[in-house]
Scaffold this motif. Structure first.
Motif, mmCIF file in Angstrom:
data_model
loop_
_atom_site.group_PDB
_atom_site.id
_atom_site.type_symbol
_atom_site.label_atom_id
_atom_site.label_comp_id
_atom_site.label_asym_id
_atom_site.label_seq_id
_atom_site.Cartn_x
_atom_site.Cartn_y
_atom_site.Cartn_z
ATOM 1 N N LEU A 187 13.009 -10.253 -13.770
ATOM 2 C CA LEU A 187 14.095 -9.587 -14.500
ATOM 3 C C LEU A 187 13.851 -8.555 -15.631
ATOM 4 O O LEU A 187 14.543 -7.595 -15.623
ATOM 5 C CB LEU A 187 15.186 -10.411 -14.874
ATOM 6 N N MET A 188 12.756 -8.785 -16.222
ATOM 7 C CA MET A 188 12.546 -7.823 -17.453
ATOM 8 C C MET A 188 11.219 -6.949 -16.978
ATOM 9 O O MET A 188 10.971 -6.196 -17.776
ATOM 10 C CB MET A 188 12.146 -8.686 -18.458
ATOM 11 N N GLN A 189 10.617 -7.186 -15.984
ATOM 12 C CA GLN A 189 9.720 -6.079 -15.121
ATOM 13 C C GLN A 189 8.116 -6.662 -15.419
ATOM 14 O O GLN A 189 7.358 -6.622 -14.753
ATOM 15 C CB GLN A 189 10.037 -4.795 -15.694
ATOM 16 N N THR A 190 7.528 -6.888 -16.693
ATOM 17 C CA THR A 190 6.393 -7.244 -16.994
ATOM 18 C C THR A 190 6.018 -8.624 -16.569
ATOM 19 O O THR A 190 6.551 -9.640 -17.379
ATOM 20 C CB THR A 190 5.875 -6.796 -18.484
ATOM 21 N N GLN A 191 4.951 -8.719 -15.748
ATOM 22 C CA GLN A 191 4.625 -10.149 -15.672
ATOM 23 C C GLN A 191 3.422 -10.658 -16.492
ATOM 24 O O GLN A 191 2.766 -9.662 -17.100
ATOM 25 C CB GLN A 191 3.650 -10.349 -14.008
ATOM 26 N N THR A 346 9.918 -7.880 -7.908
ATOM 27 C CA THR A 346 10.741 -6.864 -7.832
ATOM 28 C C THR A 346 10.267 -5.514 -8.447
ATOM 29 O O THR A 346 9.294 -5.493 -9.151
ATOM 30 C CB THR A 346 11.938 -7.247 -8.805
ATOM 31 N N ILE A 347 11.051 -4.341 -8.434
ATOM 32 C CA ILE A 347 10.732 -3.084 -8.746
ATOM 33 C C ILE A 347 11.675 -2.430 -9.715
ATOM 34 O O ILE A 347 12.991 -2.730 -9.315
ATOM 35 C CB ILE A 347 10.237 -2.244 -7.738
ATOM 36 N N ILE A 501 1.591 -0.641 -11.414
ATOM 37 C CA ILE A 501 1.066 0.537 -10.773
ATOM 38 C C ILE A 501 0.191 0.213 -9.576
ATOM 39 O O ILE A 501 0.264 1.118 -8.600
ATOM 40 C CB ILE A 501 0.224 1.362 -11.729
ATOM 41 N N LEU A 502 -0.693 -0.643 -9.598
ATOM 42 C CA LEU A 502 -1.521 -1.015 -8.340
ATOM 43 C C LEU A 502 -0.970 -2.197 -7.772
ATOM 44 O O LEU A 502 -1.550 -2.137 -6.360
ATOM 45 C CB LEU A 502 -2.816 -1.523 -8.937
ATOM 46 N N THR A 503 0.193 -2.696 -7.579
ATOM 47 C CA THR A 503 0.669 -3.255 -6.759
ATOM 48 C C THR A 503 1.981 -2.760 -6.129
ATOM 49 O O THR A 503 1.892 -2.278 -5.100
ATOM 50 C CB THR A 503 1.347 -4.776 -7.451
ATOM 51 N N TRP A 504 3.232 -2.856 -6.791
ATOM 52 C CA TRP A 504 4.600 -1.935 -6.139
ATOM 53 C C TRP A 504 4.304 -0.796 -5.937
ATOM 54 O O TRP A 504 4.883 -0.026 -5.365
ATOM 55 C CB TRP A 504 5.415 -2.648 -6.478
ATOM 56 N N GLY A 505 3.478 0.141 -6.832
ATOM 57 C CA GLY A 505 3.127 1.448 -6.729
ATOM 58 C C GLY A 505 2.068 1.853 -5.987
ATOM 59 O O GLY A 505 1.699 2.912 -5.849
ATOM 60 N N GLY A 506 0.974 0.699 -5.752
ATOM 61 C CA GLY A 506 0.005 0.914 -4.845
ATOM 62 C C GLY A 506 -0.584 0.198 -3.653
ATOM 63 O O GLY A 506 0.357 0.653 -2.520
ATOM 64 N N ILE A 627 19.659 -0.450 -17.840
ATOM 65 C CA ILE A 627 20.441 -1.110 -16.879
ATOM 66 C C ILE A 627 20.286 -0.994 -15.267
ATOM 67 O O ILE A 627 20.346 -1.978 -14.689
ATOM 68 C CB ILE A 627 22.245 -0.855 -17.061
ATOM 69 N N ASP A 628 19.927 0.254 -15.086
ATOM 70 C CA ASP A 628 19.522 0.541 -13.729
ATOM 71 C C ASP A 628 18.473 -0.603 -13.305
ATOM 72 O O ASP A 628 18.309 -1.001 -12.208
ATOM 73 C CB ASP A 628 19.145 1.876 -13.694
ATOM 74 N N ALA A 629 17.454 -0.775 -14.137
ATOM 75 C CA ALA A 629 16.140 -1.395 -14.064
ATOM 76 C C ALA A 629 16.686 -2.749 -13.894
ATOM 77 O O ALA A 629 15.793 -3.587 -12.802
ATOM 78 C CB ALA A 629 15.180 -1.215 -15.043
ATOM 79 N N LEU A 630 17.503 -3.265 -14.722
ATOM 80 C CA LEU A 630 17.852 -4.784 -14.432
ATOM 81 C C LEU A 630 18.536 -5.014 -13.242
ATOM 82 O O LEU A 630 18.401 -6.044 -12.631
ATOM 83 C CB LEU A 630 18.653 -5.178 -16.004
ATOM 84 N N LEU A 631 19.374 -4.112 -13.030
ATOM 85 C CA LEU A 631 20.177 -4.385 -11.727
ATOM 86 C C LEU A 631 19.171 -4.340 -10.521
ATOM 87 O O LEU A 631 19.393 -4.877 -9.374
ATOM 88 C CB LEU A 631 21.084 -3.237 -11.591
ATOM 89 N N ASN A 632 18.192 -3.141 -10.539
ATOM 90 C CA ASN A 632 17.262 -3.325 -9.663
ATOM 91 C C ASN A 632 16.524 -4.754 -9.254
ATOM 92 O O ASN A 632 16.352 -5.184 -8.223
ATOM 93 C CB ASN A 632 16.267 -2.259 -9.637
#
Length: 667
Positions: A187-191, A346-347, A501-506, A627-632
């Motif tokens: 939910l916060m993006q960074t693993q 998630t992205i 970058i190398l996972t959901w962007g790669g 907010i857009d990122a959190l909803l995504n």
């Protein structure tokens, strides 16, 4: 590029062949050109492989590969460059090869040099499993930057590995659920480096290998070893402080990296945006080729995010055959669900969907390989957060001036690439001396996460420090005594590069359509040069990537040479009514009150409040981006729970394996 999978029973029981076949069949998108499996019945180990033929198209190269004496078995995902030189050297020493495959060199290097010595020879993007019967040891290894994925799960009874987590979930004995901490980080993006969102599943970290041995009383002894890490020198000890010397070394090293990656038995194209990175790749690739290079460009219908006009001019200057795929805002949610099946996480931005659609287009155009520009920002300090840390943390008198300039020129990306307010984390401050700017937007988003969590999970995670969890995984020996810019780049490489970058962007969106991306900037020989370049040659007079710009000056159009870094991202939903409506259509299904209650992961009221804040924002652009990122992320969590964590995944995998065209052959 391929997909690999396998499992090892601690009691020595022979693996179930249909389960093994299902584990690669569920990854058939990674390699539709052939399937293979190998079972060591005496040791209880099975390996499987699904192949995308890029080097040596002959069927004899089918994997897993076995040594002549049958004592070593290996299954490989990736490309090993310079393998021709290694083969020639080994041939001169008396070794003989059965295939023309780059992967076969592992069967010859390992007996001579051991696992660490073997890894020192390898150049490229790879992940592999190698089993040595003599020592009853399984090695799982991953390339230096983590370009290729490799996951594993271990309990008392078995160890399971796979290129994708769905390959592990295809085993019926693996739990399929989010871990609480993993859910928080989704939910916060960074693993947290080395972890995944899911219970019991971990990653082999970049630049490391696992040595796995069975215990006498069941279970496994797993040792993790580092064979490579981003090696920034102590402050003041940089090797390249002369500008001319640095420019020449960068130019020569990048050209060498590109030439190595142009080797293939199929056509090779290039991704082309409007940035220095991909334009440099295209320009040098065009110089190495006698025929026009095929250049693939993504365009958006939002002029604020569309770089295709600059890309057109670059393509024209090199004589490239350009192919532009224009995307509308609503297109990026049409394939949102399918993209998550492949990303398995998630992205925050639908750029991942755009690249998913592009990889399909590239495949349909008859291409399986493209060169890409990923890694340039990591090596040459391209992101705005790096400049922020450079000026604010390096006793620069003009720091506040550059901070205002950064916030102004990167207004579109505040809330994602830059935090609008300073965020401090005590654990990161203690380790780094400051909280790296690259993590601050996601730490800011982390403050909103508890309200989105189901009350039971929220209570369990009360007091959880996501920044502290990240800090615990970072090497203090690689951070202390370094310049702030080097620290900022190191932290990004260990977190956002590998985890985003190398996972959901790669890899995950590229290989979704059997398309191999080769990021030439992430050549470890080029990286060794870049890490030794003095900070004031990476950032000069407020301009990022100075030494790379100068190395490519004669190749880049003037406007691009002078252009400030522009992050390649898709327009957020709040900027486009049709895109916002497309999001709402998905949310009506996956984020409905009923869906949220049934999943038991999110808080219904928290999601509704976040939706209200997007409709009636009280802040600026940065708040809307966050907010857009959190909803995504919330939408992605629900999609992953329904589709990837479904209890029928093992059955689906076996059905795929039973299909005639999916049935693998034994090695």
């Amino acid at each position: 590029m391929c997909g690999i999978a396998g499992y090892w029973n601690s009691d020595g029981a022979s693996p179930d062949v249909m389960t093994l076949a299902g584990m690669v069949a569920i990854q058939r998108h990674r390699g539709p050109d052939g399937y293979g499996w190998h079972v060591d019945h005496e040791r209880g180990l099975g390996m499987a492989h699904t192949r995308l033929a890029i080097i040596d198209l002959d069927e004899r190269s089918r994997q897993p590969l076995l040594s002549a004496n049958g004592e070593i078995a290996v299954t490989v995902n990736g490309e090993l460059y310079d393998f021709q030189k290694i083969r020639a050297d080994l041939y001169a020493r008396g070794d003989r090869f059965r295939t023309k495959s780059d992967s076969e060199i592992l069967l010859h290097l390992y007996p001579r040099y051991g696992i660490e010595g073997t890894l020192s020879y390898l150049r490229g993007e790879f992940a592999f499993a190698l089993f040595d019967r003599r020592s009853d040891t399984l090695f799982l290894a991953r390339d230096r930057f983590g370009i290729k994925p490799l996951y594993y799960y271990a309990d008392q009874d078995r160890l399971i590995f796979s290129s994708e987590m769905k390959g592990i979930f295809a085993h019926p004995d693996v739990p399929r659920s989010f871990s609480e901490e993993g859910l928080f980080h989704q939910l916060m993006q960074t693993q947290v480096p080395g972890t995944t969102p899911y219970t019991g599943i971990r990653q082999v970290p970049p630049g490391r290998f696992l040595a796995v041995r069975r215990k006498r009383n069941g279970g496994f002894h797993i040792e993790q070893h580092t064979y490579w890490d981003a090696d920034f020198p102590l402050a003041g000890e940089w090797r390249f402080t002369d500008e001319k010397d640095a420019i020449e070394r960068v130019r020569a090293s990048l050209l060498d990296a590109i030439q190595a990656r142009l080797v293939a038995d199929v056509p090779v194209g290039c991704y082309l945006s409007g940035g220095i990175d991909s334009c440099s790749i295209l320009g040098l690739a065009a110089a190495c080729r006698q025929d026009p290079v095929k250049a693939f460009t993504i365009g958006f219908d939002d002029a604020g995010y569309d770089e295709s006009p600059i890309a057109k001019r670059m393509a024209a200057s090199t004589g490239a055959d350009q192919d532009i795929m224009m995307l509308r805002g609503e297109d990026l949610y049409t394939s949102f669900v399918d993209t998550h099946w492949h990303t398995e996480r998630t992205i925050y931005n639908t750029l991942g969907v755009a690249k998913f659609l592009m990889s399909r287009h590239v495949r349909d155009e008859g291409y399986r390989v493209v060169l890409t520009g990923e890694g340039s920002d990591e090596l040459f300090a391209g992101y705005p957060g790096f400049r922020r840390d450079y000026f604010l943390r390096s006793d620069q008198a003009s720091g506040s001036h550059h901070e205002r300039r950064l916030q102004s020129s990167n207004a579109l990306f505040r809330g994602a690439m830059l935090s609008e307010n300073e965020i401090d984390n005590s654990a990161l401050n203690a380790l780094c001396g400051f909280t790296p700017s690259s993590l601050q937007p996601w730490l800011a988003a982390g403050s909103d996460v508890p309200a989105l969590l189901h009350p039971t999970i929220r209570a369990s995670l009360r007091g959880y420090d996501p920044g502290g969890a990240i800090a615990e995984t970072l090497s203090a020996d690689r951070i202390r005594g370094r310049h702030p810019l080097d620290i900022a780049q190191y932290v990004w490489i260990k977190t956002m590069l590998e985890g985003q970058i190398l996972t959901w962007g790669g890899d995950r969106v590229d290989m979704a359509h059997s398309m191999e991306a080769r990021p030439a900037f992430l050549d470890h020989n080029l990286a060794a040069v870049a890490f030794q370049i003095a900070p004031d040659l990476r950032i000069r007079e407020g301009r990022e990537k100075h030494v790379l710009r100068e190395a490519m000056k004669g190749l880049l159009p003037e406007e691009l040479y002078n252009r400030e870094k522009f992050a390649f991202m898709a327009p957020p939903a709040h900027r486009n009514e049709e895109k916002s409506r497309a999001f709402s259509d998905l949310a009506a299904d996956f984020l409905s009150d009923e869906a949220i209650e049934e999943a038991g992961l999110l808080d219904r009221q928290g999601v509704r409040e976040l939706e209200r804040r997007r409709r009636h924002p009280s802040g600026d652009q940065a708040e809307l981006v966050r907010i857009d990122a959190l909803l995504n992320h919330a939408l992605g969590v629900q999609i992953l729970r329904r589709n990837l964590l479904s209890s029928d995944l093992p059955a689906k995998a076996k059905r795929l394996a039973l299909q005639k065209e999916q049935t693998p052959a034994a090695s």
